[in-house]
Write a protein that holds these residues in place. Structure first.
Motif, PDB file in Angstrom:
ATOM      1  N   LEU A  28      39.556  15.832 -11.523  1.00 41.78           N
ATOM      2  CA  LEU A  28      39.150  15.267 -12.736  1.00 41.78           C
ATOM      3  C   LEU A  28      38.410  13.666 -12.559  1.00 41.78           C
ATOM      4  O   LEU A  28      38.095  13.250 -13.362  1.00 41.78           O
ATOM      5  N   ASP A  29      40.061  13.382 -11.944  1.00 42.16           N
ATOM      6  CA  ASP A  29      39.923  11.354 -11.854  1.00 42.16           C
ATOM      7  C   ASP A  29      38.597  11.128 -11.031  1.00 42.16           C
ATOM      8  O   ASP A  29      37.952  10.014 -11.285  1.00 42.16           O
ATOM      9  N   ALA A  30      38.690  12.045  -9.938  1.00 43.27           N
ATOM     10  CA  ALA A  30      37.170  11.734  -9.036  1.00 43.27           C
ATOM     11  C   ALA A  30      36.033  11.579 -10.197  1.00 43.27           C
ATOM     12  O   ALA A  30      35.273  10.771  -9.719  1.00 43.27           O
ATOM     13  N   LEU A  31      35.667  12.621 -10.406  1.00 45.32           N
ATOM     14  CA  LEU A  31      34.404  13.144 -11.118  1.00 45.32           C
ATOM     15  C   LEU A  31      33.889  11.990 -12.442  1.00 45.32           C
ATOM     16  O   LEU A  31      32.937  11.770 -12.303  1.00 45.32           O
ATOM     17  N   GLY A  32      35.581  11.621 -13.341  1.00 39.91           N
ATOM     18  CA  GLY A  32      35.269  10.685 -13.672  1.00 39.91           C
ATOM     19  C   GLY A  32      34.534   9.191 -13.128  1.00 39.91           C
ATOM     20  O   GLY A  32      33.548   8.794 -13.686  1.00 39.91           O
ATOM     21  N   LYS A  33      34.856   9.363 -12.063  1.00 39.49           N
ATOM     22  CA  LYS A  33      34.161   7.591 -11.535  1.00 39.49           C
ATOM     23  C   LYS A  33      33.497   7.786 -10.959  1.00 39.49           C
ATOM     24  O   LYS A  33      32.562   7.094 -11.421  1.00 39.49           O
ATOM     25  N   LEU A  34      32.961   9.225 -10.435  1.00 43.11           N
ATOM     26  CA  LEU A  34      31.417   9.682  -9.404  1.00 43.11           C
ATOM     27  C   LEU A  34      30.624   9.796 -11.193  1.00 43.11           C
ATOM     28  O   LEU A  34      29.090   8.764 -11.191  1.00 43.11           O
ATOM     29  N   SER A  35      31.516   9.185 -11.787  1.00 39.80           N
ATOM     30  CA  SER A  35      30.024   9.959 -13.571  1.00 39.80           C
ATOM     31  C   SER A  35      30.089   8.540 -13.727  1.00 39.80           C
ATOM     32  O   SER A  35      28.764   8.103 -14.656  1.00 39.80           O
ATOM     33  N   GLU A  36      30.958   7.243 -13.753  1.00 43.10           N
ATOM     34  CA  GLU A  36      31.428   6.087 -14.159  1.00 43.10           C
ATOM     35  C   GLU A  36      30.537   4.877 -12.938  1.00 43.10           C
ATOM     36  O   GLU A  36      29.626   4.964 -13.144  1.00 43.10           O
ATOM     37  N   ALA A  37      30.584   5.735 -11.573  1.00 44.01           N
ATOM     38  CA  ALA A  37      29.165   4.673 -11.320  1.00 44.01           C
ATOM     39  C   ALA A  37      28.279   4.976 -11.423  1.00 44.01           C
ATOM     40  O   ALA A  37      27.056   4.490 -11.239  1.00 44.01           O
ATOM     41  N   LEU A  38      27.773   6.551 -11.626  1.00 43.10           N
ATOM     42  CA  LEU A  38      25.940   6.815 -11.796  1.00 43.10           C
ATOM     43  C   LEU A  38      25.688   6.678 -13.390  1.00 43.10           C
ATOM     44  O   LEU A  38      24.859   5.954 -13.906  1.00 43.10           O
ATOM     45  N   GLU A  39      26.576   6.381 -14.496  1.00 42.51           N
ATOM     46  CA  GLU A  39      26.521   5.748 -15.471  1.00 42.51           C
ATOM     47  C   GLU A  39      26.235   3.884 -15.356  1.00 42.51           C
ATOM     48  O   GLU A  39      25.354   2.924 -15.699  1.00 42.51           O
ATOM     49  N   THR A  40      26.888   3.444 -14.152  1.00 45.02           N
ATOM     50  CA  THR A  40      26.483   1.479 -14.416  1.00 45.02           C
ATOM     51  C   THR A  40      25.468   1.793 -13.626  1.00 45.02           C
ATOM     52  O   THR A  40      24.442   1.129 -13.513  1.00 45.02           O
ATOM     53  N   THR A  41      24.549   2.724 -12.278  1.00 45.94           N
ATOM     54  CA  THR A  41      23.894   2.983 -11.931  1.00 45.94           C
ATOM     55  C   THR A  41      22.220   3.093 -13.048  1.00 45.94           C
ATOM     56  O   THR A  41      21.202   2.068 -12.823  1.00 45.94           O
TER      57      THR A  41
END
Length: 150
Positions: A28-41
């Motif tokens: 879940l933490d990994a998905l959160g980081k992936l989602s955050e990175a996409l939002e930054t993109t």
């Protein structure tokens, strides 16, 4: 002192915002980081489109500058602006729309597709699970402005 908050509220997030059974906190933490990175993109992409629009607008403003230079008797400077700057590539061979298109094709779309693939594989496509967990950990249960859902 009695608690004035409604304790009958539905507990926790709706099913769409709950992790699937067996999903670890680390995943879940990994998905959160992936989602955050996409939002930054997404934000970077927005800035790129701002760059595109601002540069295009500046180029169109040059039409007025060239016209006014000619009207004021300074055709030689109008010629320089028109020849050297008006319609100029911003990097060799590229206008800003081409940069935006290349970014979308080379980076943004593949990034969004991979995020979707990972989210589908780990969380049945559910979005914002990290944020939903954070909301659960931070809200005051029973408080009318801290409800789990709408």
């Amino acid at each position: 002192m009695s608690n004035a908050y409604d304790e009958t509220e539905r507990p926790g997030p709706d099913l769409e915002h709950r992790p699937p059974p067996g999903m670890s906190d680390t995943a879940l933490d990994a998905l959160g980081k992936l989602s955050e990175a996409l939002e930054t993109t997404e934000r970077a992409r927005g800035h790129l489109y701002s760059f595109h629009q601002l540069t295009g607008h500046a180029d169109l403003q040059l039409d007025d500058a060239v016209r006014l230079l000619r009207e004021s008797g300074h055709s030689e400077y109008a010629d320089v602006v028109e020849r050297e700057i008006l319609g100029r590539n911003v990097i060799p061979g590229h206008w800003t729309f081409q940069i935006a298109e290349a970014y979308d094709a080379t980076y943004y779309r593949p990034f969004a597709a991979v995020e979707e693939q990972v989210r589908q594989g780990l969380a049945d496509g559910r979005r914002h699970l990290y944020e939903a967990r954070m909301k659960e950990n931070r809200r005051t249960r029973g408080h009318p402005d801290h409800t789990a859902g709408p």
